[in-house]
Design a protein around this motif. Structure first.
Motif, mmCIF file in Angstrom:
data_model
loop_
_atom_site.group_PDB
_atom_site.id
_atom_site.type_symbol
_atom_site.label_atom_id
_atom_site.label_comp_id
_atom_site.label_asym_id
_atom_site.label_seq_id
_atom_site.Cartn_x
_atom_site.Cartn_y
_atom_site.Cartn_z
ATOM 1 N N PRO A 103 2.460 -0.448 4.733
ATOM 2 C CA PRO A 103 2.446 0.755 3.887
ATOM 3 C C PRO A 103 3.848 1.313 3.678
ATOM 4 C CG PRO A 103 0.751 0.866 5.591
ATOM 5 C CD PRO A 103 1.639 -0.278 5.944
ATOM 6 N N THR A 149 -5.199 1.099 9.993
ATOM 7 C CA THR A 149 -4.910 2.076 8.950
ATOM 8 C C THR A 149 -5.974 3.163 8.943
ATOM 9 O OG1 THR A 149 -3.840 0.386 7.577
ATOM 10 C CG2 THR A 149 -4.525 2.409 6.474
ATOM 11 N N VAL A 151 -9.853 4.403 1.242
ATOM 12 C CA VAL A 151 -9.631 4.357 2.687
ATOM 13 C C VAL A 151 -9.884 5.727 3.307
ATOM 14 C CG1 VAL A 151 -7.897 4.038 4.482
ATOM 15 C CG2 VAL A 151 -8.051 2.397 2.617
ATOM 16 N N ARG A 152 -9.365 6.769 2.686
ATOM 17 C CA ARG A 152 -9.580 8.119 3.225
ATOM 18 C C ARG A 152 -11.054 8.514 3.150
ATOM 19 N NH1 ARG A 152 -4.855 12.381 1.648
ATOM 20 N NH2 ARG A 152 -3.058 10.990 1.821
ATOM 21 N N PHE A 190 4.296 3.476 8.681
ATOM 22 C CA PHE A 190 3.075 4.209 8.355
ATOM 23 C C PHE A 190 2.846 5.393 9.295
ATOM 24 C CE2 PHE A 190 -1.660 4.394 9.053
ATOM 25 C CZ PHE A 190 -1.967 5.052 7.880
ATOM 26 N N THR A 194 -6.117 3.806 -1.692
ATOM 27 C CA THR A 194 -5.858 4.771 -0.625
ATOM 28 C C THR A 194 -6.906 5.879 -0.612
ATOM 29 O OG1 THR A 194 -4.262 5.802 -2.138
ATOM 30 C CG2 THR A 194 -3.387 4.387 -0.399
ATOM 31 N N LEU A 215 0.841 -1.183 0.000
ATOM 32 C CA LEU A 215 0.000 0.000 0.000
ATOM 33 C C LEU A 215 0.886 1.247 0.000
ATOM 34 C CD1 LEU A 215 -2.944 1.140 0.312
ATOM 35 C CD2 LEU A 215 -2.460 1.255 2.760
ATOM 36 N N VAL A 222 -3.917 11.022 -3.404
ATOM 37 C CA VAL A 222 -4.309 9.617 -3.357
ATOM 38 C C VAL A 222 -5.121 9.252 -4.588
ATOM 39 C CG1 VAL A 222 -4.281 9.356 -0.855
ATOM 40 C CG2 VAL A 222 -6.321 10.249 -1.961
ATOM 41 N N SER A 263 -12.404 1.648 -6.903
ATOM 42 C CA SER A 263 -11.574 0.571 -6.350
ATOM 43 C C SER A 263 -12.407 -0.499 -5.671
ATOM 44 C CB SER A 263 -10.566 1.158 -5.353
ATOM 45 O OG SER A 263 -11.218 1.923 -4.375
ATOM 46 N N TYR A 292 -5.446 7.135 9.856
ATOM 47 C CA TYR A 292 -5.826 8.207 8.933
ATOM 48 C C TYR A 292 -6.831 9.166 9.590
ATOM 49 C CZ TYR A 292 -3.621 7.151 4.422
ATOM 50 O OH TYR A 292 -2.721 7.001 3.388
ATOM 51 N N VAL A 342 1.419 5.212 0.339
ATOM 52 C CA VAL A 342 0.773 6.365 0.954
ATOM 53 C C VAL A 342 1.471 7.638 0.491
ATOM 54 C CG1 VAL A 342 -0.116 5.136 2.955
ATOM 55 C CG2 VAL A 342 2.172 6.097 3.048
ATOM 56 N N ASP A 391 -6.902 17.828 2.403
ATOM 57 C CA ASP A 391 -6.995 16.411 2.760
ATOM 58 C C ASP A 391 -8.325 16.109 3.446
ATOM 59 O OD1 ASP A 391 -4.241 15.628 1.979
ATOM 60 O OD2 ASP A 391 -3.684 17.010 3.578
#
Length: 431
Positions: A182, A219, A161-162, A291, A158, A148, A154, A260, A223, A150, A304
């Motif tokens: 990661p 993870t 995930v965010r 990570f 990823t 993965l 992204v 994804s 985040y 990072v 972000d």
């Protein structure tokens, strides 16, 4: 050195191009959407390529005077405009054979961890075939399999995930026990920069992964804290419950909408997304960060947090907008037809003019709605929606000005819709 990067407009390839150019290398950037890519990175020497169609003869002129080729091209699954077999096997093989004929000194091929027949995915099968096509060539080759990755920006897994982190109160994850290692994008770029140098390991493969083992659930927690959202309750979604969502993602792929959440991603996630960097670390002496160290060294910014919150809200907003236009057109031609005729009559349209006006307006609405749902030229469609709504407001203002004061607000209520279309148009970027 003169380096050609295939897939230089992608998530990983774009970082490689910027890093290697900053290190003093001459970078020739190859991509499918070359015009859009050139606007984002005009300092690079861009050339067009398309792994779905390109032959050896197409590649040979692009490889003139090239010392190193880095192949970053890949797709997750078949879909509209995407073919895993053509990209990972046929297209890659054409590039590798052309490198052999052109006398390219070194070829790095970016694959992925978990590429194994036991994974049971078409992605793994085709990725393995692409690796075998390179290993069969008389080249100074190296296969790299990142875990993965990072970075501040992204894409793909990823980004998903965010986006999950942006959901308040509870964060759904499939399983949550899967383990990643990661690796930061800067560490990945440094690794590639070292591995293109003369004397670097060759004719082997390395897993490129960080030193810290982190579960999918951890993870997400990491985040969320990084984004400033605080802790959240993790909901471990059972596979049987999540599978319809991934099948829906497959269907969206055939509609041209990349996501994804595809069945190949689920298979790979459950098989192996960790990797073993032991051989790479021993051969190169690299020391990538873990990570949580990467998160600490790269504080999150406003963009972000916006991206995380909009990750799922924005597709939902696009679907709501598309359904709004689609249903208004369908209703006007069906259950609300008599009411539509009465409004047209009140607006001064003759009985003969009413049917063509109704049909034109309704089909216009339906076409825009279907296009928005299919994610076809979203920015243009949103602009047309806004302009069309202004025309609607102007026409009603001239023919039925009393609707401005109507208790149900048939005119006033379209302004939030225009604001929604504006927001969607302003954020219509995948990379």
């Amino acid at each position: 050195m003169r380096v050609l990067i295939a897939g230089a407009s992608g998530f990983i390839g774009s970082h490689f191009a910027a890093h290697l150019q900053a290190a003093g290398h001459e970078v020739r950037a190859a991509a499918r959407g070359v015009e859009a890519a050139r606007k984002r990175a005009p300092q690079l020497d861009w050339v067009g390529c398309d792994f779905r169609r390109d032959t050896i003869d197409d590649w040979l002129p692009r490889l003139t005077d090239i010392d190193v080729v880095i192949n970053c091209v890949g797709v997750l699954q078949d879909g509209l405009g995407d073919s895993s077999r053509k990209v990972h096997v046929d297209g890659a093989m054409a590039l590798f054979k052309a490198c052999e004929q052109a006398g390219v000194g070194r070829v790095l091929h970016i694959s992925a961890v978990g590429v194994d027949t036991a994974a049971g995915s078409d992605y793994a099968r085709d990725k393995l075939a692409g690796e075998a096509a390179l290993a069969a060539r008389d080249l100074d080759w190296l296969i790299l399999r990142p875990s993965l990755v990072v970075a501040r920006n992204v894409y793909g897994g990823t980004a998903l995930v965010r986006s999950l982190c942006g959901i308040p109160f509870v964060t759904p994850v499939v399983g949550g026990e899967q383990v990643f290692r990661p690796i930061g994008m800067d560490d990945l770029c440094e690794a590639v920069a070292g591995l293109i140098e003369p004397g670097a390991p060759a004719r082997t493969s390395f897993d490129l992964a960080g030193p810290e083992r982190v579960s999918l659930a951890d993870t997400v927690r990491g985040y969320r804290r990084w984004l400033g959202f605080g802790d959240s309750r993790i909901w471990a979604v059972p596979r049987w419950l999540a599978r319809p969502a991934f099948l829906f993602g497959d269907w969206l792929g055939w509609m041209g909408v990349r996501t994804s959440m595809r069945t190949n991603a689920l298979k790979q996630l459950d098989f192996d997304v960790e990797g073993d960097p032991t051989d790479w670390l021993a051969a190169t002496g690299a020391s990538p960060r873990g990570f949580h160290d990467w998160l600490a060294a790269n504080p999150a910014g406003l963009q972000d947090r916006w991206h995380a919150r909009l990750g799922l809200a924005r597709p939902l907003a696009r679907w709501v907008l598309g359904l709004y236009w689609l249903l208004t057109g369908v209703l006007a031609l069906t259950v609300a037809r008599d009411h539509a005729y009465s409004v047209l009559a009140a607006g001064g349209f003759s009985e003969a003019a009413q049917p063509p006006v109704l049909w034109f307006g309704s089909l216009f609405d339906i076409a825009l709605g279907l296009g928005m749902l299919a994610k076809w030229r979203v920015r243009w469609l949103a602009t047309i929606m806004i302009l069309g709504t202004f025309a609607y407001i102007f026409t009603l203002s001239m023919t039925l000005p009393g609707l401005w004061a109507d208790a149900l607000g048939p005119i006033l209520k379209v302004f939030p819709m225009m604001a929604l279309a504006l927001m969607i148009a302003a954020t219509e970027d995948e990379r």
